[in-house]
Scaffold this motif. Sequence first.
Motif, short mmCIF file in Angstrom:
data_model
loop_
_atom_site.label_atom_id
_atom_site.label_comp_id
_atom_site.label_asym_id
_atom_site.label_seq_id
_atom_site.Cartn_x
_atom_site.Cartn_y
_atom_site.Cartn_z
N VAL A 160 3.57 -10.35 6.18
CA VAL A 160 3.01 -9.95 4.88
C VAL A 160 3.50 -10.90 3.79
O VAL A 160 2.72 -11.36 2.96
CB VAL A 160 3.35 -8.49 4.53
CG1 VAL A 160 3.01 -8.16 3.08
CG2 VAL A 160 2.62 -7.53 5.47
N MET A 161 4.80 -11.19 3.80
CA MET A 161 5.36 -12.08 2.77
C MET A 161 4.73 -13.48 2.85
O MET A 161 4.38 -14.05 1.82
CB MET A 161 6.88 -12.16 2.92
CG MET A 161 7.58 -10.82 2.76
SD MET A 161 7.26 -10.00 1.20
CE MET A 161 8.54 -10.73 0.23
N GLU A 162 4.58 -14.02 4.06
CA GLU A 162 3.97 -15.35 4.22
C GLU A 162 2.51 -15.36 3.78
O GLU A 162 2.07 -16.28 3.09
CB GLU A 162 4.06 -15.81 5.67
CG GLU A 162 5.43 -16.23 6.10
CD GLU A 162 5.49 -16.61 7.59
OE1 GLU A 162 4.43 -16.76 8.23
OE2 GLU A 162 6.62 -16.76 8.09
N ALA A 163 1.75 -14.34 4.16
CA ALA A 163 0.34 -14.27 3.78
C ALA A 163 0.21 -14.15 2.26
O ALA A 163 -0.60 -14.85 1.64
CB ALA A 163 -0.34 -13.10 4.48
N ALA A 164 1.01 -13.29 1.66
CA ALA A 164 0.96 -13.11 0.20
C ALA A 164 1.34 -14.40 -0.52
O ALA A 164 0.68 -14.80 -1.49
CB ALA A 164 1.87 -11.96 -0.22
N ILE A 191 -2.43 -2.56 0.18
CA ILE A 191 -3.78 -2.59 0.75
C ILE A 191 -3.71 -2.33 2.26
O ILE A 191 -4.46 -1.52 2.80
CB ILE A 191 -4.48 -3.94 0.45
CG1 ILE A 191 -4.85 -4.02 -1.03
CG2 ILE A 191 -5.72 -4.11 1.33
CD1 ILE A 191 -5.33 -5.40 -1.48
N ILE A 192 -2.80 -3.00 2.93
CA ILE A 192 -2.64 -2.83 4.37
C ILE A 192 -2.27 -1.38 4.70
O ILE A 192 -2.84 -0.77 5.61
CB ILE A 192 -1.60 -3.82 4.94
CG1 ILE A 192 -2.17 -5.24 4.93
CG2 ILE A 192 -1.14 -3.41 6.33
CD1 ILE A 192 -1.15 -6.32 5.21
N SER A 193 -1.35 -0.81 3.95
CA SER A 193 -0.96 0.56 4.20
C SER A 193 -2.12 1.52 3.98
O SER A 193 -2.35 2.42 4.78
CB SER A 193 0.23 0.94 3.32
OG SER A 193 0.66 2.23 3.64
N TYR A 194 -2.87 1.32 2.91
CA TYR A 194 -4.03 2.17 2.62
C TYR A 194 -5.07 2.05 3.73
O TYR A 194 -5.58 3.05 4.24
CB TYR A 194 -4.62 1.77 1.27
CG TYR A 194 -5.73 2.68 0.80
CD1 TYR A 194 -5.44 3.88 0.14
CD2 TYR A 194 -7.07 2.36 1.01
CE1 TYR A 194 -6.45 4.71 -0.29
CE2 TYR A 194 -8.08 3.19 0.58
CZ TYR A 194 -7.77 4.37 -0.08
OH TYR A 194 -8.77 5.20 -0.51
N GLU A 195 -5.36 0.83 4.13
CA GLU A 195 -6.40 0.60 5.14
C GLU A 195 -6.01 1.09 6.53
O GLU A 195 -6.86 1.41 7.35
CB GLU A 195 -6.78 -0.88 5.19
CG GLU A 195 -7.55 -1.35 3.98
CD GLU A 195 -8.91 -0.69 3.85
OE1 GLU A 195 -9.71 -0.75 4.80
OE2 GLU A 195 -9.17 -0.08 2.79
N THR A 196 -4.72 1.19 6.81
CA THR A 196 -4.26 1.68 8.12
C THR A 196 -3.81 3.14 8.04
O THR A 196 -3.14 3.62 8.96
CB THR A 196 -3.11 0.82 8.68
OG1 THR A 196 -1.99 0.89 7.78
CG2 THR A 196 -3.53 -0.62 8.89
N ALA A 197 -4.15 3.83 6.97
CA ALA A 197 -3.75 5.23 6.76
C ALA A 197 -2.23 5.39 6.86
O ALA A 197 -1.73 6.38 7.37
CB ALA A 197 -4.46 6.15 7.75
#
Length: 181
Positions: free
Chosen positions: A57-61, A74-80
């Motif tokens: 996540v840190m590298e992508a951001a 966003i990742i947390s929301y999208e993966t419930a």
Amino acid sequence: ILASVHCVNVLASGSLRGSQPRTKNKNKIYILYSNMEFAMSFSDVLISRGNDLEQGVMEAARELGMDPLVLGTIISYETAGTLDPRQDGPTTRFGQHRGLIQFGEPQARDHKVDFTSNATALSSQLGSKGSIVDYFRKNGWKEGMSELEAYSIVNTGNPFGAHKTDEHNGGAAGTVKEKVE
């Protein structure tokens, strides 16, 4: 805590949340479970799920010039709240949605997501050369864009979809803007 929680909502000030607007500390994420609220730093949540997730996540951001809290939320929301790199989502006209930002089947192919195992799903989606970075860039992401524009890209395929909803395609009720604000 997260390892045993199957359905959580992650909230952050100005971040994706349910229908109840709240003002929160931007340095914490808020986990609602069984009507109890837990505040944790984003780093604590990622560490509880594994160092590869945190690093990815840190590298992508960093590669996108995006706040890692925004991408992580966003990742947390999208993966419930599961942060599962192979999380199944709804089936829509784009087939079965899966992964950290819920790629439809054609998008997963186009952006080279490998769902063979948890390890390959994680490594193919995250990092500076992962499918999430590729997806954001090919759909209009520019460094410095807002959280609303970031989630618009995930939810509608472009940064200008704040007024749109995906509830008729199996997504949560409400427009992108309502989900972010």
